[in-house]
Write a protein that holds these residues in place. Structure first.
Motif, PDB file in Angstrom:
ATOM      1  N   LEU A   1       0.401  -0.878  -0.483  1.00  0.00           N
ATOM      2  CA  LEU A   1       0.149  -0.067  -0.012  1.00  0.00           C
ATOM      3  C   LEU A   1       1.020   1.175  -0.084  1.00  0.00           C
ATOM      4  CD1 LEU A   1      -2.869   1.782  -0.056  1.00  0.00           C
ATOM      5  CD2 LEU A   1      -2.551   1.190   3.111  1.00  0.00           C
TER       6      LEU A   1
ATOM      7  N   LEU B   1       0.827   4.011  -3.029  1.00  0.00           N
ATOM      8  CA  LEU B   1       0.840   5.770  -3.402  1.00  0.00           C
ATOM      9  C   LEU B   1       1.841   6.701  -3.182  1.00  0.00           C
ATOM     10  CD1 LEU B   1      -1.371   5.477   0.017  1.00  0.00           C
ATOM     11  CD2 LEU B   1      -2.195   5.510  -1.779  1.00  0.00           C
TER      12      LEU B   1
ATOM     13  N   GLU C   1      -6.129   2.104  -2.244  1.00  0.00           N
ATOM     14  CA  GLU C   1      -5.505   3.455  -3.015  1.00  0.00           C
ATOM     15  C   GLU C   1      -5.675   3.830  -3.894  1.00  0.00           C
ATOM     16  OE1 GLU C   1      -4.764  -1.087  -5.120  1.00  0.00           O
ATOM     17  OE2 GLU C   1      -5.468  -0.329  -3.569  1.00  0.00           O
TER      18      GLU C   1
END
Length: 299
Positions: free
Chosen positions: A29, A33, A117
């Motif tokens: 994640l 990002l 996300e």
């Protein structure tokens, strides 16, 4: 949808010992990002080291002020800690999100709208209700919140047995059967003074629970200012089994919706709050109430 936000800080909290490979999911994640976001926040991973640590980490992250996003890579219990930590911070600009990892992910399954996300990159924040429970705490004690459900009776008893046993579908089923076999009903005193014997009492902010059970026909979005009360009066165990089977196949149908519910315990009782088991003393007034639009979320 309430507003579009960017964040000065994004803190990803995870349990390094999670049953759902939370460390790997948290790292993926973070990396995703870093690719998707058009701005550069302070993007940090925060592993927990003990029970309750996520409350401390979330409170600390949100207390720094400004627009903060606190992500829980966890099951329902870990997310409960993050939500309570953020609420304790008092920062109205702190936003929560959850990525499913761990044993139970009822909240994410019931309320998720898109990959996390993508939701963070878009920044479309919305507000959802929380459940707030009072169990005789003093006025100076922090409020205790649930994002999904609070259960008394059969629910926490089964949860205790599962926690004491090993994880895994077959072993969980054995634990549930063992807990059900030794389960005994409990009594409460209603606000009208009458005593009532129950097998289960659940207050639900979402319509699903325990991976497969559909508690009510309510909308999945927990933002109507009310919660559902799912009450099983004491009955023969074969009828409880039939009711549980109905919950996992066709659902329990319409359930009463309220904004507050009160009762008094007659004996010490365990209860389950978003998957975590706690207890309340005997002769205690328990009050569950809806906290409307109390939590800003993404996802």
């Amino acid at each position: 949808m309430d507003s579009v936000r960017t964040f000065g800080s994004i803190v990803i909290i995870f349990n390094p010992n999670s049953t759902g490979d939370a460390p790997t999911l948290a790292e993926k994640l973070r990396d995703r990002l870093a690719e998707l976001l058009t701005y550069t926040p302070d993007l940090r991973l925060q592993p927990t080291s003990h029970a309750g640590h996520a409350v401390e980490l979330a409170r600390e992250a949100a207390s720094k002020g400004g627009h903060v996003l606190v992500v829980s890579v966890s099951g329902d219990g870990g997310y409960n800690e993050v939500v309570n930590g953020v609420k304790q911070s008092g920062n109205p600009n702190a936003v929560c999100a959850v990525m499913a990892a761990g044993n139970a992910n009822d909240h994410r399954r019931a309320t998720g709208t898109k990959p996390l996300e993508e939701a963070i990159a878009e920044g479309n924040v919305r507000h959802v209700d929380l459940l707030r429970i009072h169990t005789g705490q003093g006025d100076d004690a922090p409020a205790v919140y649930a994002h999904s459900y609070i259960g008394f009776g059969l629910t926490p008893v089964m949860a205790i047995d599962i926690e004491e046993g090993s994880k895994g579908a077959i072993k969980e089923m054995v634990s549930v059967i063992r807990a059900f076999a030794k389960f005994k009903p409990f009594e409460i005193r209603q606000t009208d003074g009458k005593r009532r014997k129950l097998d289960s009492l659940v207050f639900a902010n979402i319509s699903e629970m325990a991976k497969y059970a559909t508690l009510s026909d309510a909308d999945d979005e927990p933002s109507d200012g009310k919660f559902e009360v799912i009450l099983f009066p004491h009955m023969p165990k074969w009828r409880v089994l039939l009711t549980a089977l109905r919950a996992t196949t066709q659902g329990l149908g319409d359930q009463p919706s309220v904004s507050t519910y009160e009762f008094t315990t007659l004996k010490s009782l365990p209860y389950q709050i978003d998957g975590e088991v706690k207890s309340v003393d005997a002769d205690t007034l328990v009050k569950v109430e809806c906290a409307p639009a109390a939590l800003p979320i993404l996802g």
